[in-house]
Design an enzyme around this catalytic site. Structure first.
Site, PDB file in Angstrom:
ATOM      1  N   ASN A  42       0.845  -1.204   0.000  1.00 19.70           N
ATOM      2  CA  ASN A  42       0.000   0.000   0.000  1.00 19.70           C
ATOM      3  C   ASN A  42       0.875   1.246   0.000  1.00 19.70           C
ATOM      4  OD1 ASN A  42       0.681  -0.806   2.674  1.00 19.70           O
ATOM      5  ND2 ASN A  42      -0.960   0.426   3.536  1.00 19.70           N
ATOM      6  N   ILE A  43       0.389   2.269  -0.682  1.00 18.73           N
ATOM      7  CA  ILE A  43       1.115   3.537  -0.798  1.00 18.73           C
ATOM      8  C   ILE A  43       0.119   4.644  -0.474  1.00 18.73           C
ATOM      9  CG2 ILE A  43       2.448   5.046  -2.317  1.00 18.73           C
ATOM     10  CD1 ILE A  43       3.036   2.448  -4.027  1.00 18.73           C
ATOM     11  N   GLU A  44       0.289   5.254   0.691  1.00 27.14           N
ATOM     12  CA  GLU A  44      -0.685   6.239   1.162  1.00 27.14           C
ATOM     13  C   GLU A  44      -0.332   7.650   0.693  1.00 27.14           C
ATOM     14  OE1 GLU A  44      -1.084   5.548   5.401  1.00 27.14           O
ATOM     15  OE2 GLU A  44      -2.306   3.769   5.001  1.00 27.14           O
ATOM     16  N   CYS A  53      -3.998   0.508  -2.628  1.00 29.95           N
ATOM     17  CA  CYS A  53      -3.833  -0.704  -1.823  1.00 29.95           C
ATOM     18  C   CYS A  53      -2.731  -1.599  -2.409  1.00 29.95           C
ATOM     19  CB  CYS A  53      -5.133  -1.498  -1.790  1.00 29.95           C
ATOM     20  SG  CYS A  53      -6.501  -0.692  -0.957  1.00 29.95           S
ATOM     21  N   GLU A  55      -2.863  -4.753  -3.126  1.00 31.83           N
ATOM     22  CA  GLU A  55      -3.339  -5.657  -4.187  1.00 31.83           C
ATOM     23  C   GLU A  55      -3.335  -4.950  -5.538  1.00 31.83           C
ATOM     24  OE1 GLU A  55      -4.674  -4.899  -1.277  1.00 31.83           O
ATOM     25  OE2 GLU A  55      -6.060  -6.449  -0.562  1.00 31.83           O
ATOM     26  N   CYS A  90     -10.075  -5.050   0.110  1.00 35.55           N
ATOM     27  CA  CYS A  90     -11.211  -4.129   0.093  1.00 35.55           C
ATOM     28  C   CYS A  90     -12.047  -4.354  -1.172  1.00 35.55           C
ATOM     29  CB  CYS A  90     -10.729  -2.681   0.171  1.00 35.55           C
ATOM     30  SG  CYS A  90     -10.094  -2.030  -1.386  1.00 35.55           S
ATOM     31  N   CYS A  93     -10.421  -3.351  -4.547  1.00 39.65           N
ATOM     32  CA  CYS A  93      -9.435  -4.329  -5.029  1.00 39.65           C
ATOM     33  C   CYS A  93     -10.127  -5.582  -5.561  1.00 39.65           C
ATOM     34  CB  CYS A  93      -8.458  -4.685  -3.919  1.00 39.65           C
ATOM     35  SG  CYS A  93      -7.317  -3.332  -3.554  1.00 39.65           S
TER      36      CYS A  93
HETATM   37  N1  THU Z   1      -5.321  -1.460   2.323  1.00 36.56           N
HETATM   38  C1  THU Z   1      -4.731  -2.294   1.416  1.00 36.56           C
HETATM   39  O1  THU Z   1      -3.553  -2.132   1.067  1.00 36.56           O
HETATM   40  N2  THU Z   1      -5.476  -3.292   0.909  1.00 36.56           N
HETATM   41  C2  THU Z   1      -6.779  -3.522   1.210  1.00 36.56           C
HETATM   42  O2  THU Z   1      -7.403  -4.362   0.582  1.00 36.56           O
HETATM   43  C3  THU Z   1      -7.418  -2.789   2.301  1.00 36.56           C
HETATM   44  C4  THU Z   1      -6.691  -1.570   2.758  1.00 36.56           C
HETATM   45  C5  THU Z   1      -4.522  -0.354   2.868  1.00 36.56           C
HETATM   46  C6  THU Z   1      -4.991   1.017   2.445  1.00 36.56           C
HETATM   47  C7  THU Z   1      -4.480   1.873   3.576  1.00 36.56           C
HETATM   48  O3  THU Z   1      -3.147   2.252   3.269  1.00 36.56           O
HETATM   49  C8  THU Z   1      -4.459   0.944   4.776  1.00 36.56           C
HETATM   50  O4  THU Z   1      -4.577  -0.371   4.265  1.00 36.56           O
HETATM   51  C9  THU Z   1      -5.585   1.207   5.761  1.00 36.56           C
HETATM   52  O5  THU Z   1      -6.802   1.202   5.128  1.00 36.56           O
END
Ligand code: THU
Length: 136
Positions: A42-44, A53, A55, A90, A93
């Site tokens: 994940n890259i925020e 996310c 995935e 999620c 994804c």
């Molecule tokens: N996140 C994912 O990388 N994959 C998912 O399927 C659910 C959420 C990440 C997004 C965010 O950076 C962190 O988890 C919290 O939501």
């Protein structure tokens, strides 16, 4: 490739996470039909919405490289990288998976001390919007 090996690669990918806001580190390892594996994290973003996310990072890297056929993905995650339970993909994804994968696409959920679970896309996204049904 064994589920355990794919999960190991997801855990390795998780260490690449950029998650300074949620502190949830997530990793994914996507197995292509040709046997290659693409890892994602994940890259925020400070404005939140552009966050991607793990995935989708894995899928988009693979699609950019010309991959279109996929067998399985392993996903793991947890606060500060601690694997304390299952971290399911999620909805967004799941829909990206549906774009490229059929009902039998496998999703391994890494639960850390709880072991791992094997799901199919049909189980995780029943009744999803399918391009081949509605767009062609
Ligand atoms: N996140 C994912 O990388 N994959 C998912 O399927 C659910 C959420 C990440 C997004 C965010 O950076 C962190 O988890 C919290 O939501």
């Amino acid at each position: 490739m064994s589920p355990e090996e794919l999960i190991r690669l997801a855990r390795e990918a998780m260490t690449h996470a950029y998650a300074p806001y949620s502190h949830y580190q997530v990793g994914a390892a996507l197995l292509c039909a040709d046997g290659t594996v693409y890892q994602g994290c994940n890259i925020e973003n400070a404005t939140y919405t552009p966050t991607v996310c793990a995935e989708r990072t894995a899928f988009f890297k693979a699609v950019y490289d010309g991959k279109r056929a996929f067998t399985a993905i392993a996903v793991c995650g947890g606060k500060d990288g601690a694997l304390t339970g299952f971290f399911p993909p999620c909805g967004v994804c799941r829909q990206v998976m549906r774009e490229f994968c059929g009902d039998d696409f496998i999703i391994y959920l890494d639960g850390g001390p709880e072991g791992w679970q094997k799901k199919t896309l049909a189980e995780l996204l029943p009744g999803g919007f399918q391009a081949e049904k509605y767009m062609r």
